[in-house]
Scaffold this motif. Structure first.
Motif, PDB file in Angstrom:
ATOM      1  N   ILE A 435     -16.124  37.384  28.545  1.00 19.19           N
ATOM      2  CA  ILE A 435     -15.282  36.983  29.759  1.00 19.19           C
ATOM      3  C   ILE A 435     -14.593  35.636  29.293  1.00 19.19           C
ATOM      4  CG2 ILE A 435     -15.386  35.916  31.939  1.00 19.19           C
ATOM      5  CD1 ILE A 435     -17.479  37.997  32.794  1.00 19.19           C
ATOM      6  N   LEU A 436     -15.374  34.836  28.620  1.00 20.33           N
ATOM      7  CA  LEU A 436     -14.991  33.639  27.844  1.00 20.33           C
ATOM      8  C   LEU A 436     -13.774  33.669  26.863  1.00 20.33           C
ATOM      9  CD1 LEU A 436     -18.262  31.485  27.730  1.00 20.33           C
ATOM     10  CD2 LEU A 436     -16.540  31.078  29.374  1.00 20.33           C
ATOM     11  N   THR A 437     -13.875  34.943  26.148  1.00 18.83           N
ATOM     12  CA  THR A 437     -12.699  35.281  25.322  1.00 18.83           C
ATOM     13  C   THR A 437     -11.646  35.335  26.001  1.00 18.83           C
ATOM     14  OG1 THR A 437     -14.684  36.329  23.657  1.00 18.83           O
ATOM     15  CG2 THR A 437     -12.226  36.904  23.426  1.00 18.83           C
ATOM     16  N   ILE A 438     -11.533  36.281  26.953  1.00 16.90           N
ATOM     17  CA  ILE A 438     -10.383  36.309  27.814  1.00 16.90           C
ATOM     18  C   ILE A 438      -9.862  35.065  28.370  1.00 16.90           C
ATOM     19  CG2 ILE A 438      -9.318  37.649  29.711  1.00 16.90           C
ATOM     20  CD1 ILE A 438     -11.478  39.946  29.240  1.00 16.90           C
ATOM     21  N   VAL A 439     -10.696  34.411  29.064  1.00 15.76           N
ATOM     22  CA  VAL A 439     -10.486  32.980  29.585  1.00 15.76           C
ATOM     23  C   VAL A 439      -9.875  32.082  28.677  1.00 15.76           C
ATOM     24  CG1 VAL A 439     -11.287  30.898  30.831  1.00 15.76           C
ATOM     25  CG2 VAL A 439     -12.089  33.371  31.581  1.00 15.76           C
ATOM     26  N   PHE A 440     -10.381  32.042  27.473  1.00 16.20           N
ATOM     27  CA  PHE A 440      -9.859  31.051  26.534  1.00 16.20           C
ATOM     28  C   PHE A 440      -8.535  31.428  26.071  1.00 16.20           C
ATOM     29  CE2 PHE A 440     -14.245  29.042  26.320  1.00 16.20           C
ATOM     30  CZ  PHE A 440     -13.990  27.764  26.204  1.00 16.20           C
ATOM     31  N   LEU A 441      -8.357  32.744  25.662  1.00 16.63           N
ATOM     32  CA  LEU A 441      -7.280  33.232  25.372  1.00 16.63           C
ATOM     33  C   LEU A 441      -5.863  32.961  26.405  1.00 16.63           C
ATOM     34  CD1 LEU A 441      -5.848  34.962  23.358  1.00 16.63           C
ATOM     35  CD2 LEU A 441      -6.246  37.000  24.403  1.00 16.63           C
ATOM     36  N   ALA A 442      -6.252  33.091  27.416  1.00 15.84           N
ATOM     37  CA  ALA A 442      -5.229  32.636  28.553  1.00 15.84           C
ATOM     38  C   ALA A 442      -4.874  31.323  28.625  1.00 15.84           C
ATOM     39  CB  ALA A 442      -5.797  33.188  30.095  1.00 15.84           C
ATOM     40  N   MET A 443      -5.710  30.510  27.984  1.00 18.08           N
ATOM     41  CA  MET A 443      -5.458  29.103  27.838  1.00 18.08           C
ATOM     42  C   MET A 443      -4.245  28.772  26.844  1.00 18.08           C
ATOM     43  SD  MET A 443      -9.185  27.553  28.184  1.00 18.08           S
ATOM     44  CE  MET A 443      -8.650  25.883  27.810  1.00 18.08           C
ATOM     45  N   VAL A 444      -4.291  29.565  25.684  1.00 20.13           N
ATOM     46  CA  VAL A 444      -3.275  29.350  24.682  1.00 20.13           C
ATOM     47  C   VAL A 444      -1.571  29.198  25.262  1.00 20.13           C
ATOM     48  CG1 VAL A 444      -2.222  30.278  22.521  1.00 20.13           C
ATOM     49  CG2 VAL A 444      -4.685  30.584  23.049  1.00 20.13           C
ATOM     50  N   PRO A 445      -1.450  30.000  26.117  1.00 14.22           N
ATOM     51  CA  PRO A 445       0.127  29.593  26.556  1.00 14.22           C
ATOM     52  C   PRO A 445       0.397  28.303  26.992  1.00 14.22           C
ATOM     53  CG  PRO A 445      -0.411  31.885  27.019  1.00 14.22           C
ATOM     54  CD  PRO A 445      -1.873  31.114  26.636  1.00 14.22           C
ATOM     55  N   LEU A 446      -0.677  27.302  27.596  1.00 11.94           N
ATOM     56  CA  LEU A 446      -0.379  26.351  28.259  1.00 11.94           C
ATOM     57  C   LEU A 446      -0.079  25.184  27.382  1.00 11.94           C
ATOM     58  CD1 LEU A 446      -3.646  26.215  30.502  1.00 11.94           C
ATOM     59  CD2 LEU A 446      -1.328  27.136  31.085  1.00 11.94           C
ATOM     60  N   GLY A 447      -0.195  25.264  26.088  1.00 10.82           N
ATOM     61  CA  GLY A 447       0.396  24.411  24.825  1.00 10.82           C
ATOM     62  C   GLY A 447      -0.497  23.144  24.892  1.00 10.82           C
ATOM     63  N   GLY A 448      -0.075  22.219  24.003  1.00 12.20           N
ATOM     64  CA  GLY A 448      -1.034  21.011  23.850  1.00 12.20           C
ATOM     65  C   GLY A 448      -2.271  21.398  23.547  1.00 12.20           C
ATOM     66  N   LEU A 449      -3.337  20.253  24.065  1.00 12.73           N
ATOM     67  CA  LEU A 449      -4.612  20.317  23.823  1.00 12.73           C
ATOM     68  C   LEU A 449      -5.373  21.796  24.447  1.00 12.73           C
ATOM     69  CD1 LEU A 449      -5.642  16.723  24.365  1.00 12.73           C
ATOM     70  CD2 LEU A 449      -5.491  17.728  22.447  1.00 12.73           C
ATOM     71  N   TRP A 450      -4.621  22.141  25.183  1.00 13.51           N
ATOM     72  CA  TRP A 450      -5.354  23.338  26.160  1.00 13.51           C
ATOM     73  C   TRP A 450      -4.947  24.613  25.045  1.00 13.51           C
ATOM     74  CZ3 TRP A 450      -7.945  23.150  30.525  1.00 13.51           C
ATOM     75  CH2 TRP A 450      -7.546  22.180  31.374  1.00 13.51           C
ATOM     76  N   ALA A 451      -3.759  24.542  24.255  1.00 12.89           N
ATOM     77  CA  ALA A 451      -3.787  25.773  23.437  1.00 12.89           C
ATOM     78  C   ALA A 451      -4.777  25.603  22.270  1.00 12.89           C
ATOM     79  CB  ALA A 451      -2.379  25.863  22.910  1.00 12.89           C
ATOM     80  N   ILE A 452      -4.850  24.369  21.928  1.00  7.41           N
ATOM     81  CA  ILE A 452      -5.740  24.253  20.761  1.00  7.41           C
ATOM     82  C   ILE A 452      -7.219  24.726  21.041  1.00  7.41           C
ATOM     83  CG2 ILE A 452      -7.089  22.463  19.297  1.00  7.41           C
ATOM     84  CD1 ILE A 452      -4.519  20.706  19.188  1.00  7.41           C
ATOM     85  N   ALA A 453      -7.819  24.010  22.423  1.00 11.82           N
ATOM     86  CA  ALA A 453      -9.086  24.381  22.866  1.00 11.82           C
ATOM     87  C   ALA A 453      -9.106  26.083  23.180  1.00 11.82           C
ATOM     88  CB  ALA A 453      -9.398  23.525  24.093  1.00 11.82           C
ATOM     89  N   GLY A 455      -7.494  28.307  21.571  1.00 10.99           N
ATOM     90  CA  GLY A 455      -7.707  29.208  20.283  1.00 10.99           C
ATOM     91  C   GLY A 455      -9.027  28.985  19.604  1.00 10.99           C
ATOM     92  N   VAL A 456      -9.682  27.799  19.846  1.00  7.50           N
ATOM     93  CA  VAL A 456     -11.051  27.602  19.365  1.00  7.50           C
ATOM     94  C   VAL A 456     -12.099  28.569  20.042  1.00  7.50           C
ATOM     95  CG1 VAL A 456     -13.010  25.967  19.164  1.00  7.50           C
ATOM     96  CG2 VAL A 456     -10.472  25.339  18.556  1.00  7.50           C
ATOM     97  N   GLY A 457     -11.948  28.310  21.505  1.00 13.27           N
ATOM     98  CA  GLY A 457     -12.833  28.949  22.163  1.00 13.27           C
ATOM     99  C   GLY A 457     -12.622  30.716  22.090  1.00 13.27           C
ATOM    100  N   PHE A 458     -11.539  31.130  22.102  1.00 12.60           N
ATOM    101  CA  PHE A 458     -11.266  32.323  21.728  1.00 12.60           C
ATOM    102  C   PHE A 458     -12.089  33.000  20.713  1.00 12.60           C
ATOM    103  CE2 PHE A 458      -8.768  35.466  19.567  1.00 12.60           C
ATOM    104  CZ  PHE A 458      -8.639  36.616  20.148  1.00 12.60           C
ATOM    105  N   THR A 459     -11.728  32.169  19.383  1.00 13.09           N
ATOM    106  CA  THR A 459     -12.365  32.675  18.199  1.00 13.09           C
ATOM    107  C   THR A 459     -13.998  32.627  18.303  1.00 13.09           C
ATOM    108  OG1 THR A 459     -10.508  31.713  17.115  1.00 13.09           O
ATOM    109  CG2 THR A 459     -12.627  32.315  15.807  1.00 13.09           C
ATOM    110  N   ILE A 460     -14.488  31.504  18.752  1.00 12.55           N
ATOM    111  CA  ILE A 460     -15.866  31.541  18.990  1.00 12.55           C
ATOM    112  C   ILE A 460     -16.550  32.574  19.977  1.00 12.55           C
ATOM    113  CG2 ILE A 460     -17.845  29.990  19.765  1.00 12.55           C
ATOM    114  CD1 ILE A 460     -16.275  27.712  18.975  1.00 12.55           C
ATOM    115  N   ASN A 461     -15.940  32.631  20.946  1.00 18.22           N
ATOM    116  CA  ASN A 461     -16.734  33.830  21.958  1.00 18.22           C
ATOM    117  C   ASN A 461     -16.313  34.982  21.499  1.00 18.22           C
ATOM    118  OD1 ASN A 461     -17.809  32.268  24.516  1.00 18.22           O
ATOM    119  ND2 ASN A 461     -15.836  31.081  23.801  1.00 18.22           N
ATOM    120  N   LEU A 462     -15.195  35.372  20.961  1.00 22.21           N
ATOM    121  CA  LEU A 462     -15.219  36.669  20.185  1.00 22.21           C
ATOM    122  C   LEU A 462     -15.923  37.088  18.970  1.00 22.21           C
ATOM    123  CD1 LEU A 462     -13.573  39.412  19.994  1.00 22.21           C
ATOM    124  CD2 LEU A 462     -11.997  38.245  18.334  1.00 22.21           C
ATOM    125  N   ILE A 463     -16.432  36.160  18.168  1.00 18.37           N
ATOM    126  CA  ILE A 463     -17.372  36.392  17.265  1.00 18.37           C
ATOM    127  C   ILE A 463     -18.635  36.326  17.632  1.00 18.37           C
ATOM    128  CG2 ILE A 463     -18.282  35.339  15.210  1.00 18.37           C
ATOM    129  CD1 ILE A 463     -15.550  34.153  14.212  1.00 18.37           C
TER     130      ILE A 463
END
Length: 506
Positions: A435-453, A455-463
């Motif tokens: 669930i967190l993988t999907i949530v963090f992926l949805a943050m990427v289009p927001l840009g700025g720090l939201w996009a950085i966070a 991307g990081v959360g997407f990778t961590i939770n997927l792995i």
């Protein structure tokens, strides 16, 4: 007879005298009767032959012959004259031929001088050049743009060289700034133009080092483009980049992670390896049968004396010591993924990775604990040294931190426990990570720090989701498999495929 000779002599003398007188008389009578001479020769000149309209010119007759003579002038513009030395005014520009015909009593003669008179204007000098700047050797093409049709040109290129061509080309061989001059002339006059600092010549630039252009992979759209933005660049200057293609780094991380676990298994069973043949065959059979990894977990727990501790829970179901372990685990996760991503160690980036790591670890572990306590069992969070080593090892070698730095234990009072309850407890963590993988992926289009966070959360939770579903007793996969195999496959297969798609295909 004696008087005959004298008489004959006297008669001869008288005859001779008569003949002489007769000849003299005839000569005197014929003087002025026949005159022999040449016919006239026409010619003329003018001291000034060229001028601008209206142009008045005086002609001078220089014909040869006996006077009196008659004259007929044709000035070439339709006008004529019968004067010996006429003056004529030309009103239009052009070149005119002049004809003179002279006549006397002995004959007639005509002379024509083509283009004898020119009526026009002096030239106005103008020039251009291409190019006017560059590095030497610089070849410049000059062009005469002068008006009023010049007939002669004199160029000075400013470096000691000249030319009389109308449109010359010149090569400058030294750096500098050069003035260019042009003098033009025609029959009506001349003009000159000087262009200061007209040509600028510099030294040649150093020969550039040709770097092969690496084609940039075109960014895809839709979900594929979103995943590309989330995972970031795969060009991380990894130590294994020389012999492992970038698309196989994620697979190498999985194999290395499981390989380290198997190596520990081999070390724990070194005594059994002294028996060749059947023992080895049995071990390999256990390995492919899926029991070898389970044995490792049992050996590790037995060797470390890990037991579930019954502790007071003060912080959202966590004890004080567990809070410390979770905090350490969060820091380890943040550092490992910063190493994997090769990010710059700025305060902003460290805080982002720690915050995202904390959310990922705490929510994953809280899901396990919630269902364990709901079923009436004591849960304990422990720091896992081997998982931490694997996490940093795969992060350094492959840019993919494939492991966990902690593990969850559940005390079932020596009983095997309900497989359904164990399965639910084990499935809760991976499901939360998904669930967190999907949530963090949805943050990427927001840009700025939201996009950085994001991307990081997407990778961590997927792995984390994929690794926790591995069939290792210290992970969640085994318990889910024993409880509900369709559910296990429904979780593992799509996530493993998505993991491979993300890190190997996109």
């Amino acid at each position: 007879m004696k008087y005959c000779a004298p008489i004959l002599l006297i008669l001869v003398l008288i005859g001779t005298l008569l003949i002489s007188v007769s000849a003299d008389t005839g000569s005197a009578a014929g003087q002025g009767y026949i005159t022999v001479t040449n016919p006239p020769s026409a010619d003329f000149f003018s001291s000034i032959r060229y001028g601008s309209a209206p142009f008045t010119i005086s002609f001078a007759d220089s014909s040869q012959g006996y006077s009196p003579m008659t004259y007929h002038w044709d000035f070439g513009d339709g006008a004529v004259s019968t004067m010996q030395n006429p003056t004529h005014t030309y009103k239009s520009d052009g070149e005119y031929s002049v004809t003179l015909t002279v006549t006397n009593q002995y004959g007639t003669d005509t002379t024509t001088k083509p283009a004898y008179v020119g009526v026009g204007n002096p030239p106005v000098a103008d020039l251009s050049a291409t190019p006017i700047e560059g590095s030497f050797p610089l070849t410049v093409a000059f062009a005469d743009n002068s008006k009023n049709t010049p007939t002669a040109w004199a160029w000075d290129f400013g470096d000691g060289t000249t030319s009389i061509e109308q449109n010359p080309s010149h090569t400058y061989s030294q750096a500098g700034t050069y003035a260019v001059s042009l003098k033009v002339s025609n029959n009506f006059g001349s003009d000159a133009l000087v262009q200061p600092s007209f040509i600028s010549v510099s030294s040649p630039a150093p020969v550039p080092v040709i770097v092969p252009v690496v084609p940039v992979k075109e960014k895809a759209g839709g979900i594929v483009g979103l995943i590309q933005d989330a995972k970031g660049s795969m060009d991380k200057n990894l130590p294994t980049a020389g012999f492992i293609p970038p698309q196989f780094m994620a697979l190498a991380a999985v194999i290395t992670s499981l390989g380290v676990v198997l190596v520990q298994l081999l070390i724990a069973n070194i005594g059994a390896l002294t028996q060749a043949g059947i023992k080895v065959a049995k071990f390999l059979a256990d390995l492919f049968g899926g029991h070898a990894i389970e044995k490792l977990s049992d050996k590790e727990i037995e060797a470390r004396g890990i037991a579930v501790r019954r502790q007071e829970q003060h912080f959202f179901g966590f004890s004080a010591s567990e809070v410390i372990i979770v905090e350490v685990a969060v820091i380890m996760v943040a550092l490992a993924f910063m190493l994997a991503d090769r990010v710059e160690l700025t305060l902003e980036m460290v805080l982002i990775y720690i915050f995202v790591g904390a959310v990922s670890v705490v929510f994953h572990d809280f899901a396990h604990r919630y269902y364990a306590t709901k079923h009436g069992y004591d849960a304990d969070t422990r720091f896992w040294g081997l998982g931490t080593v694997i996490m940093f090892l795969t992060a350094w070698l492959f840019g993919n931190a494939f492991a966990q730095s902690y593990q969850n234990l559940v005390n079932r009072d020596g009983e095997s426990g309900d497989t359904r309850e164990m399965g639910i407890e084990s499935a809760a963590g991976p499901i939360v990570s998904i669930i967190l993988t999907i949530v963090f992926l949805a943050m990427v289009p927001l840009g700025g720090l939201w996009a950085i966070a994001g991307g990081v959360g997407f990778t961590i939770n997927l792995i984390t989701a994929v690794y926790s579903l591995m069939p290792i007793s210290t992970m969640d996969g085994v318990a889910i498999w024993r409880w509900n195999r369709p559910l296990y496959l429904a979780l593992l297969v799509p996530m493993l495929a998505f993991y491979i798609f993300t890190f190997m295909l996109v």
